[in-house]
Design a protein around this motif. Structure first.
Motif, short mmCIF file in Angstrom:
data_model
loop_
_atom_site.label_atom_id
_atom_site.label_comp_id
_atom_site.label_asym_id
_atom_site.label_seq_id
_atom_site.Cartn_x
_atom_site.Cartn_y
_atom_site.Cartn_z
N GLY A 197 5.31 -40.26 -8.33
CA GLY A 197 4.85 -40.84 -7.06
C GLY A 197 5.95 -40.83 -6.01
N ILE A 198 7.17 -41.08 -6.43
CA ILE A 198 8.29 -41.08 -5.49
C ILE A 198 8.56 -39.65 -4.99
CG2 ILE A 198 10.80 -41.44 -5.30
CD1 ILE A 198 10.36 -43.90 -7.22
N LEU A 199 8.47 -38.68 -5.89
CA LEU A 199 8.72 -37.28 -5.50
C LEU A 199 7.78 -36.83 -4.41
CD1 LEU A 199 9.21 -35.48 -8.94
CD2 LEU A 199 10.92 -36.50 -7.42
N CYS A 200 6.53 -37.30 -4.48
CA CYS A 200 5.59 -36.82 -3.46
C CYS A 200 5.32 -37.89 -2.41
CB CYS A 200 4.32 -36.26 -4.10
SG CYS A 200 3.53 -37.31 -5.28
N SER A 201 6.19 -38.89 -2.37
CA SER A 201 6.20 -39.95 -1.35
C SER A 201 4.91 -40.78 -1.32
CB SER A 201 6.55 -39.40 0.03
OG SER A 201 5.43 -39.03 0.75
N LEU A 202 4.26 -40.89 -2.47
CA LEU A 202 3.15 -41.83 -2.59
C LEU A 202 3.66 -43.21 -2.94
CD1 LEU A 202 0.63 -39.65 -4.62
CD2 LEU A 202 0.38 -40.43 -2.26
N VAL A 203 4.86 -43.25 -3.50
CA VAL A 203 5.50 -44.51 -3.87
C VAL A 203 6.85 -44.55 -3.15
CG1 VAL A 203 6.51 -45.79 -5.81
CG2 VAL A 203 4.39 -44.51 -6.15
N ASN A 204 7.17 -45.67 -2.53
CA ASN A 204 8.48 -45.82 -1.88
C ASN A 204 9.51 -46.24 -2.92
OD1 ASN A 204 7.70 -45.32 0.82
ND2 ASN A 204 6.74 -47.35 0.86
N LYS A 205 10.62 -45.52 -2.95
CA LYS A 205 11.66 -45.92 -3.89
C LYS A 205 12.43 -47.11 -3.34
CE LYS A 205 14.51 -42.09 -2.24
NZ LYS A 205 15.45 -42.74 -1.32
N THR A 206 13.05 -47.85 -4.23
CA THR A 206 13.88 -48.99 -3.80
C THR A 206 15.27 -48.49 -3.42
OG1 THR A 206 12.62 -50.38 -5.30
CG2 THR A 206 14.72 -51.27 -4.51
N SER A 207 15.83 -47.59 -4.24
CA SER A 207 17.10 -46.97 -3.90
C SER A 207 17.28 -45.71 -4.72
CB SER A 207 18.27 -47.94 -4.16
OG SER A 207 18.33 -48.24 -5.53
N GLY A 208 18.33 -44.96 -4.37
CA GLY A 208 18.61 -43.72 -5.09
C GLY A 208 18.34 -42.51 -4.22
N LYS A 209 18.63 -41.35 -4.81
CA LYS A 209 18.54 -40.11 -4.04
C LYS A 209 17.70 -39.08 -4.79
CE LYS A 209 21.38 -36.58 -2.33
NZ LYS A 209 22.36 -35.91 -1.63
N VAL A 210 16.85 -38.40 -4.06
CA VAL A 210 16.02 -37.34 -4.65
C VAL A 210 16.13 -36.09 -3.79
CG1 VAL A 210 13.68 -36.62 -5.27
CG2 VAL A 210 14.35 -39.02 -5.58
N SER A 211 16.50 -34.98 -4.41
CA SER A 211 16.51 -33.70 -3.69
C SER A 211 15.61 -32.70 -4.39
CB SER A 211 17.92 -33.11 -3.62
OG SER A 211 18.76 -33.96 -2.89
N ILE A 212 14.84 -31.99 -3.59
CA ILE A 212 13.94 -30.96 -4.11
C ILE A 212 14.40 -29.63 -3.53
CG2 ILE A 212 11.56 -30.15 -4.12
CD1 ILE A 212 10.83 -33.23 -3.88
N CYS A 213 14.81 -28.72 -4.41
CA CYS A 213 15.40 -27.44 -3.98
C CYS A 213 16.46 -27.67 -2.90
CB CYS A 213 14.32 -26.47 -3.52
SG CYS A 213 13.23 -25.93 -4.84
N GLY A 214 17.27 -28.70 -3.10
CA GLY A 214 18.38 -28.97 -2.19
C GLY A 214 18.02 -29.79 -0.96
N GLU A 215 16.75 -30.08 -0.77
CA GLU A 215 16.34 -30.88 0.40
C GLU A 215 16.19 -32.35 0.00
OE1 GLU A 215 16.10 -29.86 3.45
OE2 GLU A 215 16.17 -27.69 3.11
N ASP A 216 16.97 -33.20 0.63
CA ASP A 216 16.87 -34.64 0.39
C ASP A 216 15.54 -35.15 0.96
OD1 ASP A 216 17.08 -37.46 0.72
OD2 ASP A 216 19.27 -37.30 0.64
N ILE A 217 14.74 -35.80 0.13
CA ILE A 217 13.41 -36.21 0.61
C ILE A 217 13.48 -37.27 1.72
CG2 ILE A 217 12.16 -35.59 -1.51
CD1 ILE A 217 11.98 -38.61 -2.14
N ASP A 218 14.60 -38.00 1.78
CA ASP A 218 14.73 -38.98 2.87
C ASP A 218 15.04 -38.29 4.20
OD1 ASP A 218 14.30 -41.14 1.23
OD2 ASP A 218 16.42 -41.34 0.73
N LEU A 219 15.77 -37.20 4.12
CA LEU A 219 16.22 -36.53 5.34
C LEU A 219 15.20 -35.54 5.83
CD1 LEU A 219 19.95 -35.89 4.35
CD2 LEU A 219 18.98 -37.79 5.66
N ASN A 220 14.52 -34.88 4.89
CA ASN A 220 13.63 -33.81 5.30
C ASN A 220 12.45 -33.67 4.34
OD1 ASN A 220 12.56 -31.68 6.65
ND2 ASN A 220 14.49 -30.54 6.78
#
Ligand code: ADP
Ligand code: ADP
Length: 226
Positions: free
Chosen positions: A48-71
């Motif tokens: 859910g966090i990977l596809c932004s259906l769930v908001n994470k509390t903290s931490g970092k997730v990158s998909i193919c080098g793209e930070d989900i918070d930034l882009n």
């Protein structure tokens, strides 16, 4: 760059429950990766966090080098997700369920229709293309979800418990389809609570329990320890 990189991911739900307690994961491009754990371990929360259906509390997730918070817009282009719940419009035809999805990615209609045909054929749904999706059996709905998730030909396909409740025959043909996609270069990440599924299909595995990764290894190495 990794297909997926998760660092110190935490999720506390509104009721105070800590579903993820600092998850770290790296998945290489081209991998066939299982996130294995019992019900309630935190698998769906992670997806859910990977596809932004769930908001994470903290931490970092990158998909193919793209930070989900930034882009997130860029990150989601790399990602196809098959959630557990059927969430398509049940009054749309099978064909339109798949084609409509293309609109979210700016894919031209002609290309969308070609791909819809290709994937519906591969998933043995082509003869149902004009049927309202509510008329499909559970297994057909599951395959429709897969076809829809592939419309933008993502680098990574994530499947949340893809074969839960699917009978053994169908499970095998779904496994074959997913394996072919992986052979063709798509990174596959699936969640499961069946060790058997992880063992038969996957190359690498992380075991999650109570919101924590307790093991992260190759399937081969894991089988040796059992
Ligand atoms: P899994 O997919 O491994 O079965 P989930 O990620 O669905 O696990 O759930 C992890 C834990 O978080 C479970 O104990 C579940 O009950 C809890 N949980 C899930 N969603 C919520 C929510 N919206 N509010 C509170 N707790 C939740
Ligand atoms: P589990 O993941 O423990 O198997 P679920 O409640 O997620 O339990 O799913 C149980 C069964 O119901 C699965 O076969 C799933 O494919 C099916 N299912 C899930 N959501 C729907 C839905 N919205 N409509 C019809 N069947 C569904």
């Amino acid at each position: 760059t990794y297909a997926l990189e998760i660092s110190d991911l935490k999720k506390q739900y509104d009721n105070g429950f800590e579903a993820l307690k600092g998850v770290n994961l790296k998945v290489e491009k081209g991998d066939f990766f299982a996130l294995l754990g019992p019900n309630g371990a935190g698998k769906s929360t992670t997806i859910g966090i990977l596809c932004s259906l769930v908001n994470k509390t903290s931490g970092k997730v990158s998909i193919c080098g793209e930070d989900i918070d930034l882009n997130f817009a860029r990150a989601k282009q790399y990602l196809g997700v098959v959630p557990q719940e059927f969430n398509f419009n049940v009054f749309e035809t099978v064909f339109n369920v798949v084609v409509t999805q293309a609109g979210f990615y700016g894919i031209p209609t002609v290309i969308a229709e070609e791909r819809a045909e290709k994937y519906l054929k591969q998933l043995a749904l082509w003869d149902k293309k004009d049927v309202q999706s509510r008329m499909l059996s559970g297994g057909m709905k599951r395959r429709l979800m897969i076809a829809r998730a592939l419309i933008h030909e993502p680098d990574i396909l994530i499947l949340d418990e893809p074969t839960a409740g699917v009978d053994i025959e169908l499970r095998r043909s779904m496994w074959e389809f997913i394996t072919k996609l992986n052979d063709a270069g798509t990174t596959i990440i699936l969640t499961t609570h069946y060790l058997e599924e992880a063992e038969q299909l996957c190359r690498n595995i992380a075991i999650i329990n109570s919101g924590e990764i307790v093991e992260n290894t190759s399937v081969k190495a894991l089988l040796k320890t059992l």
